[in-house]
Design an enzyme around this catalytic site. Structure first.
Site, PDB file in Angstrom:
ATOM      1  N   CYS A 357      49.554  19.506 -13.191  1.00  0.00           N
ATOM      2  CA  CYS A 357      49.559  20.856 -13.781  1.00  0.00           C
ATOM      3  C   CYS A 357      50.604  21.772 -13.158  1.00  0.00           C
ATOM      4  O   CYS A 357      50.965  22.783 -13.755  1.00  0.00           O
ATOM      5  CB  CYS A 357      48.202  21.527 -13.586  1.00  0.00           C
ATOM      6  SG  CYS A 357      46.789  20.540 -14.036  1.00  0.00           S
TER       7      CYS A 357
HETATM    8  O1  KQY Z   1      46.792  23.125 -16.091  1.00  0.00           O
HETATM    9  C1  KQY Z   1      45.935  23.626 -15.432  1.00  0.00           C
HETATM   10  N1  KQY Z   1      44.979  22.916 -14.976  1.00  0.00           N
HETATM   11  C2  KQY Z   1      45.996  25.066 -15.187  1.00  0.00           C
HETATM   12  C3  KQY Z   1      44.781  25.689 -14.721  1.00  0.00           C
HETATM   13  C4  KQY Z   1      44.962  27.162 -14.647  1.00  0.00           C
HETATM   14  C5  KQY Z   1      44.067  27.768 -13.712  1.00  0.00           C
HETATM   15  C6  KQY Z   1      44.283  29.226 -13.596  1.00  0.00           C
HETATM   16  N2  KQY Z   1      43.426  29.763 -12.634  1.00  0.00           N
END
Ligand code: KQY
Length: 365
Positions: A357
């Site tokens: 991510c």
């Molecule tokens: O891609 C992802 N797992 C992003 C998560 C965003 C979290 C924001 N607090």
């Protein structure tokens, strides 16, 4: 100067390559917001620096986008070979707000700039505002010298995986969620994916991993190891809510054929035991109205599937010492041609995501 192009990648002969194809580089964003990252984001910064270092050590150019406030600190904390550029962002999820790069057979690379609404906008989104994040893809394209398509749909990079040969994986929980594109049907969403990624077939899983705050991003439950082979977040424990989710995904994957007509080989990758936020970890976050709170006892969406494929190596999250070695061995079996490098990832997980991510590859043109 880079151009905003008024057609679509498919019409122009471009496609999104698989992550396992060669990269020219990788983009990340330096974490700093204290309402998401505990203790002034210091532990997360250490973890992000380790991820950047592990990718760079494999010979891939890493670029870290950093705010002006954090510029000197980030520059001093990162290996010299990591390029640091100043950029305003709302948080640190380059996979989701960064561009999706597409390439053609003539050595050209362009960026797809999706509409970003912080994983659900005012209907369950994770923070407000998100305007700076929505501008990130355009800024990255400018720096990379890549012409850009602005896709007219809400989508985050973590919501899709492709095999580079015409097949895309996603989840209904995310892409059909009314907080993304309420006016579009499944078929209309598929049409946009075809047009902007050059794919031909969509394989829909139902849900993402249990308690995933992104509304079920596919990159935390399932990905392509290579064309014809996928890796699935798995548990044999039938009492764990993840079991039914993964079993339903397995059923869809076993019934699916890809764009080339192949059945899929499914590698089950066992997940770590449940990981919960501790009292101390929750206390370290500065709560702010409008940002998802971090509460002690909440289960985190921990999955080894959320790794990054760098040139010649896999950068995998280390999540629990009881299961890390088994996950590493499984990845080594699936990727005998790559080194598997682990990075401590609990601090990234506490922010709501993991190694995949926070990274975004720039494929070789
Ligand atoms: O891609 C992802 N797992 C992003 C998560 C965003 C979290 C924001 N607090």
């Amino acid at each position: 100067m880079t151009r905003l192009i008024d057609s679509t990648p498919a019409a122009d002969g471009f496609r999104m390559p698989g992550e396992f194809e060669p990269h020219e580089g990788c983009w990340m964003i330096w974490p700093e917001r204290t309402d998401n990252w505990r203790l002034g984001a210091k532990p997360a910064q250490t973890a992000f620096a380790q991820v950047a270092g592990a990718i760079a050590a494999g010979g891939e150019q890493v670029t870290m986008a950093v705010s002006s406030r954090q510029y000197e600190h980030a520059r001093n904390s990162l290996p010299a070979e990591v390029r640091v550029v100043e950029m305003t962002t709302d948080d640190a999820w380059m996979r989701d707000c960064g561009p999706t790069f597409v390439v053609d057979g003539a050595g050209r690379r362009r960026g797809v700039d999706w509409v970003f609404n912080a994983w659900g906008g005012l209907d369950g989104g994770l923070y407000f505002p998100w305007k700076n994040d929505d501008l990130v893809a355009g800024k990255v394209c400018e720096i990379e010298g890549a012409d850009r398509y602005r896709a007219p749909i809400v989508l985050e990079g973590g919501a899709i995986h492709v095999d580079g040969e015409g097949t895309l994986l996603t989840t209904e929980e995310c892409l059909l969620n009314p907080n993304r594109n309420p006016s579009l049907s499944r078929q209309q969403i598929e049409e946009q994916l075809r047009a902007f990624l050059g794919i031909e077939r969509v394989i829909w899983l139902i849900h993402g991993s249990f308690n995933d705050e992104t509304d079920g991003h596919v990159d935390n439950i399932c990905c392509f190891a290579r064309p014809g082979e996928v890796i699935l977040n798995w548990t044999d424990d039938v009492r764990d809510p993840q079991h039914a989710i993964s079993a339903a995904a397995l059923e869809r994957l076993e019934r699916a054929t890809d764009a080339r007509g192949r059945s899929l080989t499914v590698h089950k990758l066992p997940m770590p035991p449940p990981i919960l936020i501790t009292e101390e970890e929750a206390r370290g976050v500065d709560p702010v109205e409008g940002t998802l709170p971090r509460l002690a006892g909440d289960r985190l969406a921990a999955s080894y599937v959320n790794y990054y494929v760098a040139n010649e190596r896999i950068v995998m999250p280390l999540l629990d010492e009881r299961t890390d070695a088994e996950a590493r061995r499984a990845l080594e079996r699936i990727f005998p041609e790559r080194d598997v490098v682990g990075v401590p990832a609990r601090e990234i997980l506490l922010g709501g995501g993991n190694v995949h991510c926070i990274t975004q590859q720039v494929p070789a043109a």
